[in-house]
Write an enzyme that holds these catalytic residues in place. Structure first.
Site, PDB file in Angstrom:
ATOM      1  CE1 TYR A  90      -3.588   0.590   5.664  1.00  0.00           C
ATOM      2  CE2 TYR A  90      -1.651   1.020   7.002  1.00  0.00           C
ATOM      3  CZ  TYR A  90      -2.239   0.855   5.759  1.00  0.00           C
ATOM      4  OH  TYR A  90      -1.469   0.956   4.626  1.00  0.00           O
ATOM      5  CG  PHE A 129       1.701 -10.241   4.490  1.00  0.00           C
ATOM      6  CD1 PHE A 129       0.746  -9.316   4.137  1.00  0.00           C
ATOM      7  CD2 PHE A 129       1.638 -10.830   5.756  1.00  0.00           C
ATOM      8  CE1 PHE A 129      -0.283  -8.985   5.022  1.00  0.00           C
ATOM      9  CE2 PHE A 129       0.613 -10.495   6.644  1.00  0.00           C
ATOM     10  CZ  PHE A 129      -0.346  -9.583   6.263  1.00  0.00           C
ATOM     11  CB  VAL A 165      -0.925   0.008   1.227  1.00  0.00           C
ATOM     12  CG1 VAL A 165      -1.765   1.283   1.239  1.00  0.00           C
ATOM     13  CG2 VAL A 165      -1.826  -1.225   1.228  1.00  0.00           C
ATOM     14  CD  GLU A 208       3.247   6.617   7.919  1.00  0.00           C
ATOM     15  OE1 GLU A 208       3.343   7.703   8.539  1.00  0.00           O
ATOM     16  OE2 GLU A 208       2.978   6.533   6.710  1.00  0.00           O
TER      17      GLU A 208
END
Length: 413
Positions: A127, A413, A86, A123
């Site tokens: 989320y 991952f 991301v 970070e």
């Protein structure tokens, strides 16, 4: 802020990958990866589960989702989207690009019928607003092997150790790993190709340490464990002060693990054992003579998001009987919002919509944090993140949600 109208989301095509991945690398500092790393991540990318944000011909945002199976309390292997890669270009921050990718991605995960999404956060502050809660933690330590001794259980001497080339021993190591997957929440079943991640060994990342080494633990003709590690030589006027840097250790029983720890403690010309990313209940902490000289530090790792509350809570078992009605808030995935009755125990569970009065009120983020049994609902309640409506409901649910072993994810991952 709304999504930039000039930015378009679309699924990743194979001929997009280099530009897409270059955007990711730049967002994480721009240091090029070794060719072997880049090639492996290209091979592992699931193109039909990856998206990019494009401003004209330029990729300005990336997001992917590996198709994993995650062990949950009770041992079931549950489909989970492993959110990965991301990034948003610095030129396009605060234009809604990340939010639009997270919206698209969670809608996709729901359409795939996967009840969970998981990620490791660069970070953590980002989320939570998308419903992810910190669910597993890792311990990092530097063990002073010159001053700290190790007390091992009876039978350790019966374990035979031998060196093996990491690539040659890979299939045997993977067989050991596969036997461990159902035993601890958070473990990931190894999908095809993922076994190669454990062999990544780019020279530029060694920082003066050796190439990857591997030692196998055997007993009665059976492989019962392995350790992969590097050795970093260092010399001072007083003599050798090298370090052993543990990459991976897995074993089928306490005796085999102890044999491997003892080996790592005793490597010649070293006085420090560096361990990282280990489970918070790792057994070396109870074998050492002085844990304080090991300087343990705990860090967050896996973040869990319930994409389908009912299916996710039904997929795991509970270590004590539970019968509780949750009032769930979920602004980002409103299909989860409302009241859910969870009933179950060690043999299974049911979680269905209900009109009954709520016992506990919380957001989907707290459910994600508590889902694997490593974060207590009672602790979240003490922090004001879970509200108890029926007296006693919080303690009952907290006991049921717990796990005998700490949840742990062995690799990123």
């Amino acid at each position: 802020m709304g999504t930039d109208l000039a930015t378009q989301l679309r699924a990743l095509r194979r001929d997009d990958w280099d530009g897409w991945y270059d955007n990711l690398i730049r967002a994480f500092g721009g240091v090029p990866e070794a060719d072997e790393e880049r090639e492996l991540w290209n091979a592992l990318t699931e193109f039909d589960r990856s998206i990019g944000a494009w401003d004209g011909a330029d990729c300005v945002g990336t997001a992917g989702a590996f198709g994993f199976r995650l062990t949950v309390p009770g041992g079931a292997s549950v489909p989970a989207a492993g959110v990965t890669m991301v990034s948003v270009a610095a030129t396009h921050r605060r234009r809604g690009v990340l939010t639009s990718m997270m919206r698209r991605q969670l809608d996709d995960v729901r359409s795939w019928g996967e009840p969970l999404a998981v990620l490791t956060a660069s970070e953590p502050a980002i989320y939570g607003r998308f419903g992810y809660g910190a669910a597993t933690f890792q311990i990092h330590a530097e063990l002073d092997t010159a001053r700290v001794s190790l007390s091992v259980p009876d039978g350790t001497d019966a374990v035979r150790l031998r060196y093996a080339a990491p690539a040659d021993a890979l299939d045997t190591c993977e067989a050991v790993y596969a036997r461990l997957v159902p035993l601890r929440p958070g473990m990931l079943a190894r999908m095809p190709g993922w076994e190669q991640v454990g062999l990544l060994d780019p020279e530029k990342d060694r920082d003066g340490a050796s190439a990857l080494q591997c030692v196998m633990a055997e007993r009665g003709g059976e492989t019962v464990g392995y350790a992969r590690f590097r050795v970093k030589p260092q010399w001072e006027p007083a003599g050798a002060r090298g370090s052993v840097i543990l990459h991976d250790l897995a074993a089928l029983d306490p005796v085999a693990r102890a044999a491997l720890w003892r080996f790592l403690f005793g490597i010649d010309l070293t006085s420090t054992l560096v361990v990282g990313g280990r489970p918070v209940d790792d057994d070396w902490q109870y074998l050492v003579s002085d844990v304080r000289r090991c300087v343990p530090q705990v860090r967050d790792f896996l973040y869990v998001r319930l994409v389908d509350v009912g299916a996710a809570l039904e997929a795991r078992t509970y270590q004590a009987p539970v019968d509780v009605v949750f009032e769930v808030t979920d602004d980002f995935c409103p299909w989860n919002a409302g009241r859910w009755r969870l009933t179950g125990g060690v043999k299974g569970a049911s979680c269905v919509r209900t009109a009954d009065a709520a016992d506990l009120a919380l957001s989907v983020r707290e459910l994600g944090a508590a889902y694997l049994g490593g974060v207590s609902l009672a602790a979240l309640g003490a922090a004001g993140r879970v509200r108890e409506i029926r007296a006693g409901a919080l303690a009952e649910a907290a006991i049921g949600f717990g796990s005998v072993v700490a949840p742990w994810v062995p690799h990123g991952f």
